[in-house]
Design an enzyme around this catalytic site. Structure first.
Site, PDB file in Angstrom:
ATOM      1  N   ASN A   9      22.072  50.938   2.557  1.00 44.66           N
ATOM      2  CA  ASN A   9      23.087  51.702   2.280  1.00 44.66           C
ATOM      3  C   ASN A   9      23.807  51.966   1.433  1.00 44.66           C
ATOM      4  O   ASN A   9      23.928  51.177  -0.025  1.00 44.66           O
ATOM      5  CB  ASN A   9      24.134  50.310   2.905  1.00 44.66           C
ATOM      6  CG  ASN A   9      25.543  50.657   2.756  1.00 44.66           C
ATOM      7  OD1 ASN A   9      26.173  51.840   2.064  1.00 44.66           O
ATOM      8  ND2 ASN A   9      26.361  48.924   2.686  1.00 44.66           N
ATOM      9  N   TRP A  10      23.723  53.244   0.980  1.00 49.29           N
ATOM     10  CA  TRP A  10      23.373  54.045  -0.406  1.00 49.29           C
ATOM     11  C   TRP A  10      25.229  53.963  -0.568  1.00 49.29           C
ATOM     12  O   TRP A  10      25.432  53.764  -2.533  1.00 49.29           O
ATOM     13  CB  TRP A  10      23.990  55.138  -1.021  1.00 49.29           C
ATOM     14  CG  TRP A  10      22.150  55.701   0.122  1.00 49.29           C
ATOM     15  CD1 TRP A  10      21.256  55.205   0.493  1.00 49.29           C
ATOM     16  CD2 TRP A  10      21.952  57.841  -0.221  1.00 49.29           C
ATOM     17  NE1 TRP A  10      20.713  55.830   0.289  1.00 49.29           N
ATOM     18  CE2 TRP A  10      20.224  57.325   0.500  1.00 49.29           C
ATOM     19  CE3 TRP A  10      22.334  58.379  -0.812  1.00 49.29           C
ATOM     20  CZ2 TRP A  10      19.403  58.098   0.243  1.00 49.29           C
ATOM     21  CZ3 TRP A  10      22.034  60.299  -0.461  1.00 49.29           C
ATOM     22  CH2 TRP A  10      20.221  59.335   0.803  1.00 49.29           C
ATOM     23  N   LYS A  11      25.597  53.827  -0.367  1.00 48.97           N
ATOM     24  CA  LYS A  11      27.298  52.279  -1.598  1.00 48.97           C
ATOM     25  C   LYS A  11      27.933  53.527  -1.615  1.00 48.97           C
ATOM     26  O   LYS A  11      27.940  54.770  -1.096  1.00 48.97           O
ATOM     27  CB  LYS A  11      27.261  51.650  -1.776  1.00 48.97           C
ATOM     28  CG  LYS A  11      26.907  50.219  -1.076  1.00 48.97           C
ATOM     29  CD  LYS A  11      27.057  48.988  -1.830  1.00 48.97           C
ATOM     30  CE  LYS A  11      26.324  48.188  -0.775  1.00 48.97           C
ATOM     31  NZ  LYS A  11      26.394  46.472  -1.916  1.00 48.97           N
ATOM     32  N   HIS A  96      31.760  45.776   6.678  1.00 50.98           N
ATOM     33  CA  HIS A  96      31.205  45.000   5.753  1.00 50.98           C
ATOM     34  C   HIS A  96      32.103  44.930   5.057  1.00 50.98           C
ATOM     35  O   HIS A  96      32.989  44.818   4.890  1.00 50.98           O
ATOM     36  CB  HIS A  96      30.088  46.833   4.330  1.00 50.98           C
ATOM     37  CG  HIS A  96      29.645  46.605   3.943  1.00 50.98           C
ATOM     38  ND1 HIS A  96      29.824  45.821   2.387  1.00 50.98           N
ATOM     39  CD2 HIS A  96      28.564  46.365   3.713  1.00 50.98           C
ATOM     40  CE1 HIS A  96      28.736  45.488   1.651  1.00 50.98           C
ATOM     41  NE2 HIS A  96      27.833  45.975   2.329  1.00 50.98           N
ATOM     42  N   GLU A  98      32.239  44.811   2.214  1.00 50.35           N
ATOM     43  CA  GLU A  98      33.501  45.583   0.840  1.00 50.35           C
ATOM     44  C   GLU A  98      33.910  45.983   1.389  1.00 50.35           C
ATOM     45  O   GLU A  98      35.582  46.097   1.117  1.00 50.35           O
ATOM     46  CB  GLU A  98      32.644  46.253  -0.223  1.00 50.35           C
ATOM     47  CG  GLU A  98      31.666  45.719  -0.863  1.00 50.35           C
ATOM     48  CD  GLU A  98      29.834  45.991  -1.346  1.00 50.35           C
ATOM     49  OE1 GLU A  98      29.491  48.028  -0.790  1.00 50.35           O
ATOM     50  OE2 GLU A  98      29.186  45.878  -1.230  1.00 50.35           O
ATOM     51  N   GLU A 168      25.152  39.370   6.605  1.00 43.28           N
ATOM     52  CA  GLU A 168      24.926  39.570   4.495  1.00 43.28           C
ATOM     53  C   GLU A 168      25.987  38.766   4.186  1.00 43.28           C
ATOM     54  O   GLU A 168      27.370  39.009   4.277  1.00 43.28           O
ATOM     55  CB  GLU A 168      25.852  41.450   4.070  1.00 43.28           C
ATOM     56  CG  GLU A 168      24.421  42.098   4.867  1.00 43.28           C
ATOM     57  CD  GLU A 168      25.000  43.836   4.378  1.00 43.28           C
ATOM     58  OE1 GLU A 168      23.697  44.115   3.858  1.00 43.28           O
ATOM     59  OE2 GLU A 168      26.515  44.227   4.447  1.00 43.28           O
ATOM     60  N   GLY A 174      24.392  42.168  -4.243  1.00 45.29           N
ATOM     61  CA  GLY A 174      24.163  43.117  -5.390  1.00 45.29           C
ATOM     62  C   GLY A 174      24.247  41.372  -6.465  1.00 45.29           C
ATOM     63  O   GLY A 174      24.654  42.270  -7.421  1.00 45.29           O
ATOM     64  N   SER A 213      20.256  41.311  -1.482  1.00 48.28           N
ATOM     65  CA  SER A 213      19.543  41.213  -2.725  1.00 48.28           C
ATOM     66  C   SER A 213      18.216  40.945  -2.070  1.00 48.28           C
ATOM     67  O   SER A 213      16.959  40.783  -2.662  1.00 48.28           O
ATOM     68  CB  SER A 213      19.411  40.631  -3.648  1.00 48.28           C
ATOM     69  OG  SER A 213      21.350  40.489  -4.105  1.00 48.28           O
ATOM     70  N   GLY A 234      21.179  47.706   0.151  1.00 47.70           N
ATOM     71  CA  GLY A 234      21.645  48.118  -1.326  1.00 47.70           C
ATOM     72  C   GLY A 234      20.779  48.776  -2.549  1.00 47.70           C
ATOM     73  O   GLY A 234      20.700  49.764  -2.394  1.00 47.70           O
ATOM     74  N   GLY A 235      21.433  47.771  -2.672  1.00 50.21           N
ATOM     75  CA  GLY A 235      20.592  48.393  -4.335  1.00 50.21           C
ATOM     76  C   GLY A 235      19.108  49.343  -3.963  1.00 50.21           C
ATOM     77  O   GLY A 235      18.788  50.184  -4.755  1.00 50.21           O
TER      78      GLY A 235
HETATM   79  P1  13P Z   1      22.375  44.455  -2.482  1.00 51.87           P
HETATM   80  O1  13P Z   1      20.863  44.886  -1.397  1.00 51.87           O
HETATM   81  O2  13P Z   1      22.833  45.843  -3.002  1.00 51.87           O
HETATM   82  O3  13P Z   1      22.431  43.286  -2.106  1.00 51.87           O
HETATM   83  O4  13P Z   1      23.505  45.459  -1.016  1.00 51.87           O
HETATM   84  C1  13P Z   1      23.291  44.240  -0.099  1.00 51.87           C
HETATM   85  C2  13P Z   1      24.342  45.349   1.076  1.00 51.87           C
HETATM   86  O5  13P Z   1      25.346  44.965   1.012  1.00 51.87           O
HETATM   87  C3  13P Z   1      23.865  46.493   2.159  1.00 51.87           C
HETATM   88  O6  13P Z   1      25.097  47.292   3.281  1.00 51.87           O
END
Ligand code: 13P
Length: 250
Positions: A9-11, A96, A98, A168, A174, A213, A234-235
């Site tokens: 997920n590149w956000k 998600h 977020e 998640e 994050g 993470s 994510g990251g």
């Molecule tokens: P991180 O891997 O950056 O913690 O993000 C997880 C995430 O929200 C993937 O959708």
């Protein structure tokens, strides 16, 4: 045998050219990882098309990070599931944390988005997870159960057979703070049990991904657990090498 999935997920990261480079990097190194792992990348809308083009001929699938609740019409700024599908995307991330937290997405919103996804042959990656306060109050099981009952339980058996779930925990996203492998297994097994109560044995076919993470150094331990079928990253998905290395965690 459930599908093993590593989804990125590149956000709201990468400009189009950077996204294309990242996708090229993933495609270039993909051969080093077991073909049993299904890779998915979810770039921002603006370069979905270019990333689909870049990954043509590879077995890496592309997904969007969201879709509209409606099919089409006067909804300024929204992107319909049909538009995403028309680009060659196969997946869409829905619910998600977020989106739930910053954009007020509720189960009612998500039911509509799920319908749009299925109507356009997109496989939803439906996200669930509790926040820190809920975890500390011991309410994580109830929170996740409600997120599943209010949305996933409305699916037909046929739709459910084409669903990916991502657990998640919001406190792990994050933050660098990962759920332990045992914490992940405990709640993944619980999610499967909730799914089984509605969909029976089909629950054993539903991939449940861990997200929060997740990185090369902890993926193998988490993926080794019986009910963890991969990760939503994510990251660490923003570096081809790290993303691929997570895939080696199986
Ligand atoms: P991180 O891997 O950056 O913690 O993000 C997880 C995430 O929200 C993937 O959708």
């Amino acid at each position: 045998m459930r599908k093993k999935i590593v989804a990125g997920n590149w956000k709201m990261n990468t400009l189009p050219a950077e996204g294309v480079e990242l996708a090229k990097g993933v495609a270039a190194g993909r051969g080093e990882v077991c073909s049993c792992v299904n890779f998915i990348v979810c770039p921002p809308f603006t370069h979905l098309s270019q990333v689909v083009e870049t990954l043509k001929g590879s077995d890496i699938a592309v997904g969007a990070q969201n879709c509209a609740t409606e099919a089409k019409g006067a909804y300024t700024g929204e992107i319909a599931a049909s538009m995403i599908a028309a680009l060659g995307c196969k997946y869409v991330i829905l619910g998600h944390s977020e989106r739930r937290q910053y954009y007020g997405e509720t189960s009612a919103t998500l039911n509509k988005k799920m319908e749009q996804a299925y109507a356009n042959n997109l496989t939803p990656i439906y996200c669930v997870g509790e926040n820190l306060e809920e975890r500390e109050a011991g309410r994580h099981f109830d929170v996740v159960k409600a997120q599943i009952e209010e949305v996933v339980f409305n699916l037909t058996a046929e739709q459910f057979a084409d669903l990916v779930i991502a657990y998640e925990p919001v406190w792990a996203i994050g933050t660098g703070k990962t759920a332990t492998a045992d914490q992940a297994q405990e709640i993944h097994a619980y999610i499967r049990e909730v799914l089984r109560s509605k969909f029976g044995a089909a629950a054993d076919e539903c991939p449940i991904l861990y997200g929060g993470s997740c990185k090369p150094s902890n993926a193998a331990e988490i993926f080794a657990k019986a009910d963890v079928d991969g990760g939503l990253i994510g990251g660490a998905a923003l570096k081809a090498e790290d993303f691929l290395s997570i895939g080696k965690g199986f």
